[in-house]
Design a protein around this motif. Structure first.
Motif, PDB file in Angstrom:
ATOM      1  N   ALA A 202     -52.912 -39.198  -2.181  1.00 19.63           N
ATOM      2  CA  ALA A 202     -53.655 -39.737  -3.475  1.00 19.63           C
ATOM      3  C   ALA A 202     -52.636 -41.050  -4.310  1.00 19.63           C
ATOM      4  N   TYR A 203     -51.146 -40.704  -3.711  1.00 19.96           N
ATOM      5  CA  TYR A 203     -50.629 -41.716  -4.660  1.00 19.96           C
ATOM      6  C   TYR A 203     -49.550 -42.563  -4.252  1.00 19.96           C
ATOM      7  N   GLY A 204     -50.141 -43.059  -2.962  1.00 19.98           N
ATOM      8  CA  GLY A 204     -49.836 -44.294  -2.334  1.00 19.98           C
ATOM      9  C   GLY A 204     -48.273 -43.935  -1.546  1.00 19.98           C
ATOM     10  N   ILE A 205     -47.670 -42.742  -1.591  1.00 21.41           N
ATOM     11  CA  ILE A 205     -46.167 -42.424  -0.844  1.00 21.41           C
ATOM     12  C   ILE A 205     -46.418 -41.843   0.750  1.00 21.41           C
ATOM     13  N   GLU A 206     -45.905 -42.904   1.499  1.00 24.11           N
ATOM     14  CA  GLU A 206     -45.289 -42.238   2.723  1.00 24.11           C
ATOM     15  C   GLU A 206     -44.972 -41.011   2.951  1.00 24.11           C
ATOM     16  N   VAL A 207     -45.101 -39.686   3.983  1.00 25.48           N
ATOM     17  CA  VAL A 207     -44.425 -38.550   3.172  1.00 25.48           C
ATOM     18  C   VAL A 207     -44.669 -37.910   4.655  1.00 25.48           C
ATOM     19  N   ARG A 208     -42.875 -37.220   5.033  1.00 27.50           N
ATOM     20  CA  ARG A 208     -41.705 -36.510   5.849  1.00 27.50           C
ATOM     21  C   ARG A 208     -41.522 -35.643   5.666  1.00 27.50           C
ATOM     22  N   GLY A 209     -41.890 -34.348   6.065  1.00 26.48           N
ATOM     23  CA  GLY A 209     -41.596 -32.622   5.944  1.00 26.48           C
ATOM     24  C   GLY A 209     -40.249 -32.740   7.235  1.00 26.48           C
ATOM     25  N   ILE A 210     -39.597 -31.919   6.881  1.00 29.46           N
ATOM     26  CA  ILE A 210     -38.938 -31.268   8.013  1.00 29.46           C
ATOM     27  C   ILE A 210     -39.154 -30.403   8.959  1.00 29.46           C
ATOM     28  N   GLN A 211     -39.798 -29.374   7.879  1.00 25.56           N
ATOM     29  CA  GLN A 211     -41.201 -28.642   9.086  1.00 25.56           C
ATOM     30  C   GLN A 211     -42.586 -28.363   8.412  1.00 25.56           C
ATOM     31  N   GLY A 212     -42.930 -27.869   9.870  1.00 23.67           N
ATOM     32  CA  GLY A 212     -44.252 -27.990   9.472  1.00 23.67           C
ATOM     33  C   GLY A 212     -44.924 -28.028   8.100  1.00 23.67           C
ATOM     34  N   VAL A 213     -46.626 -27.796   8.322  1.00 22.66           N
ATOM     35  CA  VAL A 213     -47.235 -27.939   7.074  1.00 22.66           C
ATOM     36  C   VAL A 213     -46.778 -25.986   5.921  1.00 22.66           C
ATOM     37  N   SER A 214     -47.083 -24.909   7.328  1.00 26.43           N
ATOM     38  CA  SER A 214     -46.558 -24.342   7.114  1.00 26.43           C
ATOM     39  C   SER A 214     -45.148 -23.832   7.213  1.00 26.43           C
ATOM     40  N   THR A 215     -44.166 -23.117   6.693  1.00 26.85           N
ATOM     41  CA  THR A 215     -43.278 -22.941   6.764  1.00 26.85           C
ATOM     42  C   THR A 215     -42.612 -22.174   7.590  1.00 26.85           C
ATOM     43  N   GLU A 216     -43.483 -21.146   8.737  1.00 30.04           N
ATOM     44  CA  GLU A 216     -43.100 -20.848   9.429  1.00 30.04           C
ATOM     45  C   GLU A 216     -42.306 -21.248  10.942  1.00 30.04           C
ATOM     46  N   SER A 217     -43.258 -21.904  10.693  1.00 30.22           N
ATOM     47  CA  SER A 217     -42.158 -23.138  12.025  1.00 30.22           C
ATOM     48  C   SER A 217     -40.797 -23.760  11.959  1.00 30.22           C
ATOM     49  N   ARG A 222     -33.417 -32.056  17.495  1.00 35.84           N
ATOM     50  CA  ARG A 222     -33.735 -33.357  17.780  1.00 35.84           C
ATOM     51  C   ARG A 222     -35.335 -34.120  16.790  1.00 35.84           C
ATOM     52  N   ASP A 223     -35.374 -32.976  16.157  1.00 37.21           N
ATOM     53  CA  ASP A 223     -36.397 -33.568  14.646  1.00 37.21           C
ATOM     54  C   ASP A 223     -35.304 -33.536  13.484  1.00 37.21           C
ATOM     55  N   LEU A 224     -34.713 -33.261  13.587  1.00 34.77           N
ATOM     56  CA  LEU A 224     -33.098 -33.949  12.464  1.00 34.77           C
ATOM     57  C   LEU A 224     -32.701 -34.877  12.744  1.00 34.77           C
ATOM     58  N   GLU A 225     -32.409 -34.868  14.102  1.00 33.53           N
ATOM     59  CA  GLU A 225     -31.676 -36.115  14.667  1.00 33.53           C
ATOM     60  C   GLU A 225     -32.748 -37.617  14.023  1.00 33.53           C
ATOM     61  N   ASP A 226     -34.318 -37.345  13.984  1.00 30.90           N
ATOM     62  CA  ASP A 226     -34.952 -37.758  14.498  1.00 30.90           C
ATOM     63  C   ASP A 226     -35.563 -38.346  13.130  1.00 30.90           C
ATOM     64  N   LEU A 227     -34.948 -37.524  12.436  1.00 35.59           N
ATOM     65  CA  LEU A 227     -35.045 -38.136  10.521  1.00 35.59           C
ATOM     66  C   LEU A 227     -34.087 -38.529   9.776  1.00 35.59           C
ATOM     67  N   VAL A 228     -33.086 -37.931  10.366  1.00 29.74           N
ATOM     68  CA  VAL A 228     -31.822 -38.942  10.126  1.00 29.74           C
ATOM     69  C   VAL A 228     -32.064 -40.379  10.665  1.00 29.74           C
ATOM     70  N   ASP A 229     -32.351 -40.428  11.871  1.00 32.56           N
ATOM     71  CA  ASP A 229     -32.430 -42.381  11.859  1.00 32.56           C
ATOM     72  C   ASP A 229     -33.180 -42.610  10.968  1.00 32.56           C
ATOM     73  N   PHE A 230     -34.414 -42.357  10.974  1.00 30.09           N
ATOM     74  CA  PHE A 230     -35.723 -42.642  10.132  1.00 30.09           C
ATOM     75  C   PHE A 230     -35.483 -43.514   8.683  1.00 30.09           C
ATOM     76  N   GLY A 256     -25.824 -35.844   7.834  1.00 29.83           N
ATOM     77  CA  GLY A 256     -26.330 -36.572   8.944  1.00 29.83           C
ATOM     78  C   GLY A 256     -26.013 -38.097   7.883  1.00 29.83           C
ATOM     79  N   ALA A 257     -26.655 -38.433   7.218  1.00 28.86           N
ATOM     80  CA  ALA A 257     -27.097 -39.657   7.025  1.00 28.86           C
ATOM     81  C   ALA A 257     -25.654 -40.551   7.051  1.00 28.86           C
TER      82      ALA A 257
END
Length: 309
Positions: A202-217, A222-230, A256-257
């Protein structure tokens, strides 16, 4: 889901004699409770079940919650599997014949609007309230449900709904203006879980979440390392924690950063699945969204003094 249909007939006939605050409405999450209070005014007693700082994805109804839902005259819930662990109770309450209504009913069939989870589950993303323009479509659902139940005050509910929609339209326009002040290269929102995709679109910003849509995930290493790289590659200046989600993974991103010689700040705490404390500005839907927009914009290099009502 069976409880998404609001029964007509006996409730509407009985509603003709409704007097001020003479019936009870129970809602699941605070964002819905706030809509109902704005639309119902003094004609109903409105209570929310899932309070501040509580994650609705994981919430299991207590015996007291079941009693409240059973005794309510009307029940409103989000739908889209947000309240997954309450589904059986909602279905059971709906079999009693009272209105049990998903406020997202108006957008359920709009496949151009609804976002899907990216986990292959074919489930939809329930966090519609993050896009004010989408969430205001829930207001007429509430208004018409109340109007059907309480015919005497039907015009008042529709008038209240129109006034509240006008405020939300102004909030939506403000959010677009404020987010546009963030330098283009820094329009990236990194948060604890993936609750902000509707906001991002809606407001024109890229979004990256560590966990998925549900916090049950769970977020893997590897996900954390990839996000640190990003974060390092894009020189992201800030990441954000959430009031209803543990912050350990966000802190891990910061560390990590730092290990990669990139300083990233915790830009603040955002309201995602729950609003602020009752009685505070952030304990309203408008205050929740205003807080989030101000926090994001100011931490990512934009500028805003907040929403002026």
């Amino acid at each position: 889901m069976a409880c998404s249909d609001s029964p007509q007939g006996a409730e509407s006939a009985a509603g003709a004699s409704m007097s001020a605050a003479s019936y009870q409405v129970v809602c699941t999450v605070g964002m819905i409770t706030d809509i109902v209070r704005n639309v119902a005014g003094d004609y109903a007693q409105v209570e929310g079940i899932i309070g501040e700082g509580v994650d609705p994805h994981l919430y299991k109804p207590t015996r007291g919650d079941v009693v409240k839902l059973s005794q309510a005259d009307i029940v409103f819930y989000n739908g889209l599997l947000l309240e997954g662990k309450m589904t059986d109770v909602l279905v059971r309450v709906a079999t009693t014949g009272k209105p049990v209504k998903a406020v997202t009913e108006a957008i359920l069939g709009d496949r151009d609007y609804i976002l899907d989870k990216d986990d292959g589950s074919e489930h939809t993303d329930p966090h519609v309230w993050m896009d004010v323009g989408g969430w205001l479509r829930a207001v007429p659902v509430v208004a018409e449900t109340l109007a059907d139940f309480d015919l005497v005050h039907a015009d008042d509910y529709r008038t209240n709904a129109a006034a509240y929609v006008e405020k939300l339209e102004a909030l939506d326009a403000y959010a677009k203006r404020a987010m546009a002040t963030i330098p283009e290269g820094q329009r990236v929102l990194v948060t604890a879980h993936d609750a902000f995709q509707y906001l991002g679109r809606a407001y024109g910003i890229e979004v990256r979440g560590i966990q998925g849509v549900s916090t049950e995930s769970e977020a893997g290493v590897r996900d954390l390392e990839d996000l640190v790289d990003f974060i390092v590659e894009r020189a992201i200046p800030a990441v954000f924690v959430e009031t209803s989600v543990a912050d350990k993974n966000v802190r891990a991103l910061v560390e990590g950063a730092r290990a990669r010689s990139h300083k990233v700040d915790v830009g603040g705490s955002l309201y995602s699945d729950a609003m602020g404390a009752a009685g505070t500005y952030e304990g309203t839907y408008i205050g929740m969204i205003d807080h989030n927009i101000r926090t994001i914009v100011n931490a990512l290099g934009g500028s805003t003094d907040g929403f002026k009502q």
